[in-house]
Design a protein around this motif. Structure first.
Motif, PDB file in Angstrom:
ATOM      1  N   GLY A   1       0.818  -1.213   0.000  1.00  0.00           N
ATOM      2  CA  GLY A   1       0.000   0.000   0.000  1.00  0.00           C
ATOM      3  C   GLY A   1       0.842   1.249   0.000  1.00  0.00           C
ATOM      4  O   GLY A   1       0.696   2.127   0.856  1.00  0.00           O
ATOM      5  N   ALA A   2       1.757   1.332  -0.943  1.00  0.00           N
ATOM      6  CA  ALA A   2       2.654   2.487  -1.028  1.00  0.00           C
ATOM      7  C   ALA A   2       1.877   3.771  -1.300  1.00  0.00           C
ATOM      8  O   ALA A   2       0.734   3.748  -1.750  1.00  0.00           O
ATOM      9  N   ARG A   3       2.528   4.884  -1.043  1.00  0.00           N
ATOM     10  CA  ARG A   3       1.944   6.189  -1.333  1.00  0.00           C
ATOM     11  C   ARG A   3       2.426   6.653  -2.705  1.00  0.00           C
ATOM     12  O   ARG A   3       3.572   6.421  -3.084  1.00  0.00           O
ATOM     13  N   HIS A   4       1.539   7.340  -3.444  1.00  0.00           N
ATOM     14  CA  HIS A   4       1.834   7.742  -4.808  1.00  0.00           C
ATOM     15  C   HIS A   4       1.613   9.247  -4.977  1.00  0.00           C
ATOM     16  O   HIS A   4       0.632   9.799  -4.493  1.00  0.00           O
ATOM     17  N   ALA A   5       2.546   9.876  -5.684  1.00  0.00           N
ATOM     18  CA  ALA A   5       2.392  11.271  -6.109  1.00  0.00           C
ATOM     19  C   ALA A   5       2.540  11.301  -7.616  1.00  0.00           C
ATOM     20  O   ALA A   5       3.462  10.693  -8.169  1.00  0.00           O
ATOM     21  N   ALA A   6       1.641  11.998  -8.302  1.00  0.00           N
ATOM     22  CA  ALA A   6       1.640  11.962  -9.767  1.00  0.00           C
ATOM     23  C   ALA A   6       1.500  13.358 -10.359  1.00  0.00           C
ATOM     24  O   ALA A   6       0.850  14.241  -9.796  1.00  0.00           O
ATOM     25  N   THR A   7       2.143  13.521 -11.501  1.00  0.00           N
ATOM     26  CA  THR A   7       1.945  14.689 -12.348  1.00  0.00           C
ATOM     27  C   THR A   7       1.654  14.161 -13.750  1.00  0.00           C
ATOM     28  O   THR A   7       1.813  12.968 -14.020  1.00  0.00           O
TER      29      THR A   7
ATOM     30  N   ASN B   1       4.135  19.256 -14.895  1.00  0.00           N
ATOM     31  CA  ASN B   1       5.323  18.506 -14.477  1.00  0.00           C
ATOM     32  C   ASN B   1       6.575  19.377 -14.420  1.00  0.00           C
ATOM     33  O   ASN B   1       7.437  19.190 -13.569  1.00  0.00           O
ATOM     34  N   TRP B   2       6.690  20.344 -15.342  1.00  0.00           N
ATOM     35  CA  TRP B   2       7.844  21.256 -15.327  1.00  0.00           C
ATOM     36  C   TRP B   2       7.920  22.034 -14.011  1.00  0.00           C
ATOM     37  O   TRP B   2       9.012  22.302 -13.493  1.00  0.00           O
ATOM     38  N   SER B   3       6.739  22.404 -13.487  1.00  0.00           N
ATOM     39  CA  SER B   3       6.684  23.178 -12.252  1.00  0.00           C
ATOM     40  C   SER B   3       7.189  22.362 -11.066  1.00  0.00           C
ATOM     41  O   SER B   3       7.870  22.888 -10.170  1.00  0.00           O
ATOM     42  N   ALA B   4       6.875  21.063 -11.063  1.00  0.00           N
ATOM     43  CA  ALA B   4       7.369  20.200  -9.990  1.00  0.00           C
ATOM     44  C   ALA B   4       8.894  20.170  -9.991  1.00  0.00           C
ATOM     45  O   ALA B   4       9.546  20.324  -8.944  1.00  0.00           O
ATOM     46  N   THR B   5       9.490  19.995 -11.169  1.00  0.00           N
ATOM     47  CA  THR B   5      10.949  19.968 -11.274  1.00  0.00           C
ATOM     48  C   THR B   5      11.549  21.294 -10.833  1.00  0.00           C
ATOM     49  O   THR B   5      12.513  21.333 -10.056  1.00  0.00           O
TER      50      THR B   5
ATOM     51  N   VAL C   1      10.691  12.069 -10.337  1.00  0.00           N
ATOM     52  CA  VAL C   1      11.485  12.154  -9.105  1.00  0.00           C
ATOM     53  C   VAL C   1      11.060  13.383  -8.300  1.00  0.00           C
ATOM     54  O   VAL C   1      10.938  13.321  -7.067  1.00  0.00           O
ATOM     55  N   SER C   2      10.802  14.469  -8.992  1.00  0.00           N
ATOM     56  CA  SER C   2      10.482  15.719  -8.306  1.00  0.00           C
ATOM     57  C   SER C   2       9.172  15.653  -7.531  1.00  0.00           C
ATOM     58  O   SER C   2       9.083  16.154  -6.399  1.00  0.00           O
ATOM     59  N   VAL C   3       8.125  15.067  -8.124  1.00  0.00           N
ATOM     60  CA  VAL C   3       6.866  15.000  -7.368  1.00  0.00           C
ATOM     61  C   VAL C   3       7.027  14.117  -6.135  1.00  0.00           C
ATOM     62  O   VAL C   3       6.433  14.401  -5.079  1.00  0.00           O
ATOM     63  N   ALA C   4       7.847  13.066  -6.235  1.00  0.00           N
ATOM     64  CA  ALA C   4       8.091  12.236  -5.054  1.00  0.00           C
ATOM     65  C   ALA C   4       8.839  13.025  -3.986  1.00  0.00           C
ATOM     66  O   ALA C   4       8.508  12.952  -2.795  1.00  0.00           O
ATOM     67  N   LEU C   5       9.839  13.802  -4.393  1.00  0.00           N
ATOM     68  CA  LEU C   5      10.600  14.603  -3.430  1.00  0.00           C
ATOM     69  C   LEU C   5       9.738  15.692  -2.808  1.00  0.00           C
ATOM     70  O   LEU C   5       9.846  15.973  -1.601  1.00  0.00           O
TER      71      LEU C   5
END
Length: 354
Positions: A65-71, A128-132, A346-350
């Motif tokens: 049951g891992a946690r997920h972050a998505a863009t 996604n660019w904004s997350a990075t 990687v960025s959304v996870a961080l």
């Protein structure tokens, strides 16, 4: 490298129109990264197939049951009636496919649960660019993110530890030059200009999808085969002979009409044309944002090799995304390289858990 047994797992996802990119953090540290082809315009079953490959690679993430972050950027494909529908349907699809907590990155600030996607689609779409950039800004201070991918290039100024982009969505970013629809794999060669230099002459090219930028960088040896995931323009092979034949079609010829050196020279001309266009937009973005002259370029994407050359041309220092963004860059150089390629995942996870 699979995450160790018993670790707390967090996954970052970047759902694109042509690829799905994902990473795993195990107890907050980068453990693994992968990318799968996903021609989403052909239907959601392609997204299902990519997610199933992820599940096969990281079964513990589903079991625990891992946690997920998505863009995402996949909402732009013409499978969907409009971008709002695209965001909502991708969000619903992710919620059904992924086990555990799921949050969607909202470029307007904060996170959204999948049921909120339809109401907040404008902030979620193509963010996604904004997350990075948000990961890099406090770490880099003053810099320019140059993320050159398979299809597009993001040019994002960072000033004083903040994101200094003028545009917030695709339309605005196209207008400001911060989004350049150029990549090193999928861009049709005819998009690089109506004429080329061929054997000392300027000649017109065929405005047909006979070849793509992958053909250029395959011949120059700069495109990593692991990133060469899109089908060739004619659906044929990716060896040097087949690649030269596609370039030849662009100028109304066959590969046998010229030498291998001639075709390499033509590829080099197209390479310079693409570099020139991205460089022109980069200088424009830097001027508009008043980026410091000594601010580094931070390169990301499978076309980061072009970002490094742009830094040399402009006399700016060059740094890789992984060395700036990761709290502890992995000893595995291949993993660090994949972090550069899959920077938004990687960025959304961080941002969510780093």
């Amino acid at each position: 490298m699979p995450p160790r047994k018993g670790a707390s797992l967090q996954l970052g996802w970047d759902i694109g129109g042509a690829h799905v990119k994902a990473c795993v953090l195990a107890d907050g540290a980068l453990s693994d990264i992968a990318q799968w082809p996903c021609p989403l315009w052909q239907g959601l079953p392609h997204l299902d197939a990519a997610l199933e490959q992820a599940r096969s690679r990281w079964p513990a993430a589903w079991q625990a049951g891992a946690r997920h972050a998505a863009t995402m950027t996949g909402e732009m494909v013409d499978l969907f009636a409009d971008r709002g529908q695209g965001v909502a349907r991708i969000a619903t699809h992710l919620e059904a496919a992924l086990a555990g907590d799921i949050r969607l990155f909202d470029g307007d600030g904060g996170w959204r649960a999948p049921p909120e996607a339809a109401a907040h689609w404008r902030g979620i779409a193509s963010a996604n660019w904004s997350a990075t950039a948000r990961v890099l800004a406090p770490r880099a201070g003053d810099a320019v993110l140059v993320d050159i991918g398979s299809t597009t290039t993001d040019l994002v100024p960072l000033r004083g530890g903040r994101v200094a982009a003028r545009g917030t969505n695709d339309a605005e970013r196209l207008a400001t030059g911060e989004l350049v629809y150029h990549g090193v794999v999928r861009t049709p060669l005819c998009a690089l200009g109506p004429r080329v230099q061929w054997r000392g002459e300027r000649i017109n090219v065929m405005n047909e999808f006979f070849a793509s930028t992958a053909d250029i960088y395959r011949l120059t040896g700069e495109l990593d085969p692991a990133h060469d995931q899109a089908p060739a323009a004619n659906g044929q092979g990716k060896d040097a002979v087949a690649t030269r034949q596609r370039l030849a079609r662009m100028v109304g010829r066959d590969a046998a009409d010229a030498s291998a050196d001639d075709w390499l020279a033509l590829a080099a001309w197209w390479r310079q044309a693409q570099l020139r266009e991205i460089g022109m937009q980069l200088e424009r973005v830097c001027a508009e944002a008043d980026v410091l002259a000594n601010a580094p370029i931070i390169g990301a994407g499978c076309g980061a090799f072009l970002a490094a050359q742009l830094a040399r041309r402009l006399g700016r220092p060059y740094r890789r995304y992984a060395e700036v963004a990761l709290p502890a860059p992995p000893a595995d150089t291949a993993l660090a390289g994949w972090a550069d390629v899959c920077a938004p995942a990687v960025s959304v996870a961080l941002l969510a858990w780093g």
